[in-house]
Design an enzyme around this catalytic site. Structure first.
Site, PDB file in Angstrom:
ATOM      1  N   LYS A   9       0.840  -1.205   0.000  1.00 38.49           N
ATOM      2  CA  LYS A   9       0.000   0.000   0.000  1.00 38.49           C
ATOM      3  C   LYS A   9       0.878   1.260   0.000  1.00 38.49           C
ATOM      4  CE  LYS A   9      -3.694  -2.379   2.525  1.00 38.49           C
ATOM      5  NZ  LYS A   9      -4.592  -2.334   3.705  1.00 38.49           N
ATOM      6  N   TYR A  49     -12.301  -2.782  -3.047  1.00 43.01           N
ATOM      7  CA  TYR A  49     -12.814  -2.785  -1.672  1.00 43.01           C
ATOM      8  C   TYR A  49     -14.336  -2.879  -1.613  1.00 43.01           C
ATOM      9  CZ  TYR A  49      -8.200  -1.725   0.312  1.00 43.01           C
ATOM     10  OH  TYR A  49      -6.890  -1.791   0.722  1.00 43.01           O
ATOM     11  N   ASN A 112      -1.687  -0.259   7.218  1.00 41.40           N
ATOM     12  CA  ASN A 112      -1.152  -1.582   7.580  1.00 41.40           C
ATOM     13  C   ASN A 112      -0.333  -2.230   6.460  1.00 41.40           C
ATOM     14  OD1 ASN A 112      -3.237  -2.311   5.958  1.00 41.40           O
ATOM     15  ND2 ASN A 112      -4.394  -3.438   7.508  1.00 41.40           N
ATOM     16  N   HIS A 115      -1.835  -5.437   1.363  1.00 38.42           N
ATOM     17  CA  HIS A 115      -3.092  -6.167   1.186  1.00 38.42           C
ATOM     18  C   HIS A 115      -2.778  -7.566   0.666  1.00 38.42           C
ATOM     19  CE1 HIS A 115      -7.083  -7.284  -0.238  1.00 38.42           C
ATOM     20  NE2 HIS A 115      -6.459  -7.748  -1.303  1.00 38.42           N
ATOM     21  N   GLU A 126      -9.532  -9.674  -7.820  1.00 44.98           N
ATOM     22  CA  GLU A 126      -8.569  -8.590  -7.557  1.00 44.98           C
ATOM     23  C   GLU A 126      -7.473  -8.545  -8.632  1.00 44.98           C
ATOM     24  OE1 GLU A 126      -7.449  -9.474  -3.527  1.00 44.98           O
ATOM     25  OE2 GLU A 126      -9.408  -8.856  -2.749  1.00 44.98           O
TER      26      GLU A 126
HETATM   27  P1  CMP Z   1      -7.139  -4.860   4.396  1.00 44.07           P
HETATM   28  O1  CMP Z   1      -7.594  -6.018   5.216  1.00 44.07           O
HETATM   29  O2  CMP Z   1      -6.008  -4.980   3.491  1.00 44.07           O
HETATM   30  O3  CMP Z   1      -8.398  -4.308   3.574  1.00 44.07           O
HETATM   31  C1  CMP Z   1      -9.386  -3.518   4.191  1.00 44.07           C
HETATM   32  C2  CMP Z   1      -8.693  -2.420   4.912  1.00 44.07           C
HETATM   33  O4  CMP Z   1      -9.549  -1.528   5.579  1.00 44.07           O
HETATM   34  C3  CMP Z   1      -7.852  -3.019   6.011  1.00 44.07           C
HETATM   35  O5  CMP Z   1      -6.782  -3.678   5.424  1.00 44.07           O
HETATM   36  C4  CMP Z   1      -7.521  -1.791   6.829  1.00 44.07           C
HETATM   37  O6  CMP Z   1      -6.427  -1.091   6.287  1.00 44.07           O
HETATM   38  C5  CMP Z   1      -8.786  -0.972   6.638  1.00 44.07           C
HETATM   39  N1  CMP Z   1      -9.606  -1.026   7.826  1.00 44.07           N
HETATM   40  C6  CMP Z   1     -10.223  -2.097   8.331  1.00 44.07           C
HETATM   41  N2  CMP Z   1     -10.915  -1.758   9.429  1.00 44.07           N
HETATM   42  C7  CMP Z   1     -10.739  -0.428   9.597  1.00 44.07           C
HETATM   43  C8  CMP Z   1     -11.192   0.512  10.542  1.00 44.07           C
HETATM   44  N3  CMP Z   1     -12.004   0.148  11.551  1.00 44.07           N
HETATM   45  N4  CMP Z   1     -10.800   1.783  10.402  1.00 44.07           N
HETATM   46  C9  CMP Z   1      -9.998   2.146   9.375  1.00 44.07           C
HETATM   47  N5  CMP Z   1      -9.516   1.297   8.439  1.00 44.07           N
HETATM   48  C10 CMP Z   1      -9.891   0.021   8.558  1.00 44.07           C
END
Ligand code: CMP
Length: 143
Positions: A9, A49, A112, A115, A126
């Site tokens: 990311k 998403y 984070n 993905h 995807e």
């Molecule tokens: P990922 O699982 O890659 O894809 C969905 C993303 O949404 C996840 O990583 C996080 O980066 C983001 N995400 C999930 N939950 C939250 C949340 N409560 N607040 C902000 N971002 C979120």
């Protein structure tokens, strides 16, 4: 052989972690079929998403993933979806075990780093959203 879609990311690209992340999957024994630095369009982001469309953080998620270059990849290997998910670690960095990518490098849930597809079906969708079929190499043909 199973394919998965992984994407460093914008936070991971900005922090110079592409090489470190690619190295982990190479050393694990997975094969890189495609990889490109790209800026995700709003349309691609919304498709990617789609399952989070109704979540309160959807808008910020779309803004974030389109905010700068990502490194999109297709990897192949036995059980590659489950293997890469375990190497990536939990979505919430405080739950991500040390030794995982998020456990070692991430602090914020919304930043984070990477993905990884959560199923073979998600991976197919995807991959098609980010790559054309001819961008993936076939190791069988090359050897
Ligand atoms: P990922 O699982 O890659 O894809 C969905 C993303 O949404 C996840 O990583 C996080 O980066 C983001 N995400 C999930 N939950 C939250 C949340 N409560 N607040 C902000 N971002 C979120």
């Amino acid at each position: 052989m199973e394919k998965t879609f992984l994407m460093v990311k914008p936070d991971g690209v900005q922090r110079g972690l592409i090489g470190e992340i690619v190295t982990r999957f190479e050393k694990k024994g997975l094969k890189l079929l495609a990889g490109k630095i790209m800026v995700v369009t709003e349309e691609q982001a919304k498709t990617h998403y789609i399952e989070h469309e109704s979540k309160p953080f959807f808008g910020s998620l779309i803004s974030y993933i389109t905010s700068g270059p990502v490194f999109a990849m297709v990897w192949e290997g036995k059980d590659s979806v489950a293997l890469t998910r375990s190497m990536i670690g939990a979505t919430k960095p405080t739950d991500a075990a040390p030794g995982t990518i998020r456990g070692d490098y991430a602090v914020e849930m919304s930043r984070n780093l990477i993905h990884g597809s959560d199923s073979v079906e998600s991976a197919e969708r995807e991959i098609a959203n980010m790559f054309k079929a001819d961008e993936l190499v076939s190791y069988e043909q090359a050897t």
